[in-house]
Design a protein around this motif. Sequence first.
Motif, PDB file in Angstrom:
ATOM      1  N   ALA A 180      10.357  15.303   0.221  1.00  0.00           N
ATOM      2  CA  ALA A 180      11.228  14.528   1.112  1.00  0.00           C
ATOM      3  C   ALA A 180      12.492  14.030   0.406  1.00  0.00           C
ATOM      4  CB  ALA A 180      10.462  13.332   1.682  1.00  0.00           C
ATOM      5  N   GLY A 181      12.568  14.246  -0.910  1.00  0.00           N
ATOM      6  CA  GLY A 181      13.723  13.772  -1.670  1.00  0.00           C
ATOM      7  C   GLY A 181      13.640  12.306  -2.047  1.00  0.00           C
ATOM      8  N   TYR A 182      12.470  11.712  -1.875  1.00  0.00           N
ATOM      9  CA  TYR A 182      12.294  10.316  -2.286  1.00  0.00           C
ATOM     10  C   TYR A 182      12.154  10.207  -3.805  1.00  0.00           C
ATOM     11  CZ  TYR A 182      11.073   9.696   2.687  1.00  0.00           C
ATOM     12  OH  TYR A 182      11.069   9.694   4.051  1.00  0.00           O
ATOM     13  N   ALA A 183      11.660  11.269  -4.433  1.00  0.00           N
ATOM     14  CA  ALA A 183      11.562  11.364  -5.891  1.00  0.00           C
ATOM     15  C   ALA A 183      12.292  12.634  -6.314  1.00  0.00           C
ATOM     16  CB  ALA A 183      10.106  11.417  -6.338  1.00  0.00           C
ATOM     17  N   PRO A 184      12.954  12.634  -7.460  1.00  0.00           N
ATOM     18  CA  PRO A 184      13.714  13.816  -7.889  1.00  0.00           C
ATOM     19  C   PRO A 184      12.801  14.948  -8.368  1.00  0.00           C
ATOM     20  CG  PRO A 184      13.733  12.177  -9.621  1.00  0.00           C
ATOM     21  CD  PRO A 184      13.049  11.534  -8.444  1.00  0.00           C
ATOM     22  N   LYS A 185      13.276  16.171  -8.230  1.00  0.00           N
ATOM     23  CA  LYS A 185      12.478  17.315  -8.691  1.00  0.00           C
ATOM     24  C   LYS A 185      12.293  17.308 -10.207  1.00  0.00           C
ATOM     25  CE  LYS A 185      13.704  20.344  -4.809  1.00  0.00           C
ATOM     26  NZ  LYS A 185      12.392  20.185  -4.164  1.00  0.00           N
ATOM     27  N   ASP A 186      13.203  16.615 -10.904  1.00  0.00           N
ATOM     28  CA  ASP A 186      13.083  16.620 -12.366  1.00  0.00           C
ATOM     29  C   ASP A 186      11.958  15.739 -12.889  1.00  0.00           C
ATOM     30  OD1 ASP A 186      14.118  14.037 -12.215  1.00  0.00           O
ATOM     31  OD2 ASP A 186      16.059  14.549 -13.091  1.00  0.00           O
ATOM     32  N   ASP A 239       0.860  -1.183   0.000  1.00  0.00           N
ATOM     33  CA  ASP A 239       0.000   0.000   0.000  1.00  0.00           C
ATOM     34  C   ASP A 239       0.897   1.233   0.000  1.00  0.00           C
ATOM     35  OD1 ASP A 239       1.016   0.120   2.598  1.00  0.00           O
ATOM     36  OD2 ASP A 239      -0.828  -0.622   3.510  1.00  0.00           O
ATOM     37  N   TRP A 240       0.309   2.422   0.055  1.00  0.00           N
ATOM     38  CA  TRP A 240       1.111   3.636   0.004  1.00  0.00           C
ATOM     39  C   TRP A 240       2.031   3.774   1.216  1.00  0.00           C
ATOM     40  CZ3 TRP A 240      -2.698   8.069  -1.783  1.00  0.00           C
ATOM     41  CH2 TRP A 240      -3.149   7.783  -3.080  1.00  0.00           C
ATOM     42  N   ALA A 241       1.530   3.418   2.379  1.00  0.00           N
ATOM     43  CA  ALA A 241       2.329   3.576   3.593  1.00  0.00           C
ATOM     44  C   ALA A 241       3.580   2.701   3.545  1.00  0.00           C
ATOM     45  CB  ALA A 241       1.484   3.237   4.821  1.00  0.00           C
ATOM     46  N   SER A 242       3.427   1.455   3.118  1.00  0.00           N
ATOM     47  CA  SER A 242       4.584   0.558   3.067  1.00  0.00           C
ATOM     48  C   SER A 242       5.551   0.959   1.953  1.00  0.00           C
ATOM     49  CB  SER A 242       4.137  -0.892   2.892  1.00  0.00           C
ATOM     50  OG  SER A 242       3.307  -1.048   1.752  1.00  0.00           O
ATOM     51  N   LEU A 243       5.040   1.493   0.841  1.00  0.00           N
ATOM     52  CA  LEU A 243       5.914   1.972  -0.224  1.00  0.00           C
ATOM     53  C   LEU A 243       6.712   3.183   0.251  1.00  0.00           C
ATOM     54  CD1 LEU A 243       7.037   2.036  -3.077  1.00  0.00           C
ATOM     55  CD2 LEU A 243       4.943   3.193  -3.830  1.00  0.00           C
ATOM     56  N   THR A 244       6.044   4.117   0.907  1.00  0.00           N
ATOM     57  CA  THR A 244       6.735   5.301   1.421  1.00  0.00           C
ATOM     58  C   THR A 244       7.789   4.909   2.466  1.00  0.00           C
ATOM     59  OG1 THR A 244       4.799   6.684   1.001  1.00  0.00           O
ATOM     60  CG2 THR A 244       6.424   7.548   2.548  1.00  0.00           C
ATOM     61  N   ALA A 245       7.478   3.932   3.295  1.00  0.00           N
ATOM     62  CA  ALA A 245       8.436   3.452   4.290  1.00  0.00           C
ATOM     63  C   ALA A 245       9.662   2.852   3.601  1.00  0.00           C
ATOM     64  CB  ALA A 245       7.775   2.414   5.191  1.00  0.00           C
ATOM     65  N   ALA A 246       9.433   2.148   2.492  1.00  0.00           N
ATOM     66  CA  ALA A 246      10.544   1.574   1.728  1.00  0.00           C
ATOM     67  C   ALA A 246      11.415   2.680   1.140  1.00  0.00           C
ATOM     68  CB  ALA A 246      10.007   0.675   0.617  1.00  0.00           C
ATOM     69  N   LEU A 247      10.789   3.716   0.610  1.00  0.00           N
ATOM     70  CA  LEU A 247      11.544   4.830   0.039  1.00  0.00           C
ATOM     71  C   LEU A 247      12.392   5.523   1.100  1.00  0.00           C
ATOM     72  CD1 LEU A 247       8.799   6.417  -2.275  1.00  0.00           C
ATOM     73  CD2 LEU A 247      10.624   4.831  -2.906  1.00  0.00           C
ATOM     74  N   GLY A 285      15.074   7.030  -4.292  1.00  0.00           N
ATOM     75  CA  GLY A 285      13.826   6.302  -4.106  1.00  0.00           C
ATOM     76  C   GLY A 285      13.104   5.870  -5.359  1.00  0.00           C
ATOM     77  N   ILE A 286      12.364   6.792  -5.958  1.00  0.00           N
ATOM     78  CA  ILE A 286      11.479   6.421  -7.067  1.00  0.00           C
ATOM     79  C   ILE A 286      11.526   7.482  -8.148  1.00  0.00           C
ATOM     80  CG2 ILE A 286       9.456   7.514  -5.980  1.00  0.00           C
ATOM     81  CD1 ILE A 286       7.764   5.194  -7.202  1.00  0.00           C
ATOM     82  N   THR A 287      11.475   7.052  -9.378  1.00  0.00           N
ATOM     83  CA  THR A 287      11.432   7.985 -10.500  1.00  0.00           C
ATOM     84  C   THR A 287      10.180   7.717 -11.332  1.00  0.00           C
ATOM     85  OG1 THR A 287      12.606   8.760 -12.485  1.00  0.00           O
ATOM     86  CG2 THR A 287      12.925   6.469 -11.861  1.00  0.00           C
ATOM     87  N   PHE A 288       9.569   8.780 -11.811  1.00  0.00           N
ATOM     88  CA  PHE A 288       8.357   8.678 -12.631  1.00  0.00           C
ATOM     89  C   PHE A 288       8.270   9.909 -13.513  1.00  0.00           C
ATOM     90  CE2 PHE A 288       7.277  10.252  -8.362  1.00  0.00           C
ATOM     91  CZ  PHE A 288       6.668  11.474  -8.642  1.00  0.00           C
ATOM     92  N   SER A 289       7.260   9.968 -14.344  1.00  0.00           N
ATOM     93  CA  SER A 289       7.052  11.114 -15.242  1.00  0.00           C
ATOM     94  C   SER A 289       5.858  11.933 -14.790  1.00  0.00           C
ATOM     95  CB  SER A 289       6.826  10.632 -16.680  1.00  0.00           C
ATOM     96  OG  SER A 289       6.412  11.714 -17.506  1.00  0.00           O
ATOM     97  N   ALA A 290       6.111  13.217 -14.516  1.00  0.00           N
ATOM     98  CA  ALA A 290       5.025  14.136 -14.177  1.00  0.00           C
ATOM     99  C   ALA A 290       5.018  15.310 -15.149  1.00  0.00           C
ATOM    100  CB  ALA A 290       5.190  14.638 -12.738  1.00  0.00           C
ATOM    101  N   ILE A 291       5.507  15.069 -16.355  1.00  0.00           N
ATOM    102  CA  ILE A 291       5.634  16.115 -17.369  1.00  0.00           C
ATOM    103  C   ILE A 291       4.258  16.666 -17.768  1.00  0.00           C
ATOM    104  CG2 ILE A 291       5.497  14.551 -19.346  1.00  0.00           C
ATOM    105  CD1 ILE A 291       7.806  16.192 -20.615  1.00  0.00           C
ATOM    106  N   SER A 292       4.242  17.871 -18.303  1.00  0.00           N
ATOM    107  CA  SER A 292       2.971  18.517 -18.657  1.00  0.00           C
ATOM    108  C   SER A 292       2.490  18.088 -20.040  1.00  0.00           C
ATOM    109  CB  SER A 292       3.113  20.045 -18.599  1.00  0.00           C
ATOM    110  OG  SER A 292       4.178  20.482 -19.431  1.00  0.00           O
ATOM    111  N   THR A 293       2.283  16.786 -20.179  1.00  0.00           N
ATOM    112  CA  THR A 293       1.690  16.205 -21.386  1.00  0.00           C
ATOM    113  C   THR A 293       0.836  15.027 -20.931  1.00  0.00           C
ATOM    114  OG1 THR A 293       3.391  14.501 -21.773  1.00  0.00           O
ATOM    115  CG2 THR A 293       3.814  16.709 -22.697  1.00  0.00           C
ATOM    116  N   GLU A 294       0.272  14.308 -21.885  1.00  0.00           N
ATOM    117  CA  GLU A 294      -0.530  13.132 -21.544  1.00  0.00           C
ATOM    118  C   GLU A 294       0.279  12.093 -20.774  1.00  0.00           C
ATOM    119  OE1 GLU A 294      -3.695  10.415 -21.315  1.00  0.00           O
ATOM    120  OE2 GLU A 294      -3.587  12.584 -21.575  1.00  0.00           O
ATOM    121  N   GLU A 295       1.597  12.070 -20.982  1.00  0.00           N
ATOM    122  CA  GLU A 295       2.414  11.121 -20.231  1.00  0.00           C
ATOM    123  C   GLU A 295       2.301  11.383 -18.731  1.00  0.00           C
ATOM    124  OE1 GLU A 295       6.338   9.925 -21.521  1.00  0.00           O
ATOM    125  OE2 GLU A 295       6.014  10.853 -23.461  1.00  0.00           O
ATOM    126  N   GLY A 296       2.242  12.656 -18.343  1.00  0.00           N
ATOM    127  CA  GLY A 296       2.097  12.985 -16.929  1.00  0.00           C
ATOM    128  C   GLY A 296       0.779  12.490 -16.369  1.00  0.00           C
TER     129      GLY A 296
END
Length: 412
Positions: free
Chosen positions: A235-241, A170-178, A188-199
């Motif tokens: 928290a620095g678990y995911a990069p600002k980029d 769940d979210w709590a256990s994932l955040t604890a892992a990060l 921790g974790i990388t993902f796409s939050a770009i301002s397009t449909e990919e985000g």
Amino acid sequence: MIPTRRTLLAVAVATLLPLTACGGGSGSSGSSPSAGGTYTFWDPYPQFDASSDWGKQVAACGTAAGVKLKRTAYDTTDLGNKALLAAQQGNAPDVMLVDNPVVSTLVEAGILTKTSDLGLDTTSIQKNIIGAGTLDGASYGVPIGANTLALYYNKKVLSAAGVDPASVKDWASLTAALKKVKAAGKKGITFSAISTEEGSFQFLPWFWGAGGDLTKLDSAQGAAALTLWKQWVDAGYAPKDVLQNTQTTSWQEFATGDYAFSENGTWQLGNADKAGFPYGVVNIPGQNGGSAPVPTGGEFVTVPVQKDTSRYGISKKIVTCLTSPTNLLATDTTLMYVAPTAAVQAAQVKKNAELKPWVAAVGAARGRTSGGLGTKYPTISQPMWTAVQAALSGSKSPQDALATAQSSARKG
């Protein structure tokens, strides 16, 4: 791969979203349907030329139907736009492979024929997959396969941090892992939050995993999902980029070996095997456990409306050939897609056990335009990805960003 970008054709052209899933010629509606005639086929796979397995399969299906099949490949967004214009000019191709969010736009423009009118059997297809091409109870194409999202993880990074991937439920256990991963000196974790449909595509599992409803972007559930992402960035678990990351650049970060997790798609399996470190895959968890619903990517084989209705018989044969179990297995293996039927999925997993978690993920997936959204989806998706950008950059709180998004979506 994934996803992308009314009433009047010109409006439909202007509002087509760039699809983030994967990635010809002029139609011919006047040639004779007799054996030896020429039929036209468009697809969004310019990476495959005539000598590729896909190119050969398309040609073979034309031959099996007794015609020459002239194939032209466009990039995904260009194909959708050209389809709208070709239909307006009465020059649509005979058969067309389109990304699933585009189906509703083409249906609203009056371009596609119903599978029931063509006599195509879709009963074996997984309901949530065919749902992406279904409007008002009628399907308008046959899916060739589906792709979606899950969490890749780096076994070495997790092991060094003392994290058992099976503990992520769940979210709590994932955040604890990060948190443990960061404390161990890794990322921790990388993902796409770009301002397009990919985000939007990448945010949807978290939004839906909290119980969010796309018609109510500013609900408490939606705010919870966006707050989760913001907390990770802060928290620095995911990069600002992540604000600029596409799914490709996000994957490149994970491939450095420094990250514990990457939210990414089926299409990265080949790259994962080349990454140089042991990896695994887990489904994206819902807020309170279970697998979160994930969005489906992938294409539908469709038959555009023709003035000469006698052409439909050959078109049906071509569609049936392209979506036969044998050809689906070959195509979905090439594309790293999950097949749309249980029988072919089983054959895929038998051939490649790495696909097992992806089959489960697709089983929990939803079409972005399903649930009656249709062409309303683009007017919701853009405000949503704008809200994600505003919240993660700190210019607005998650709740305020989603309130603005809901207001924009309502006007749209």
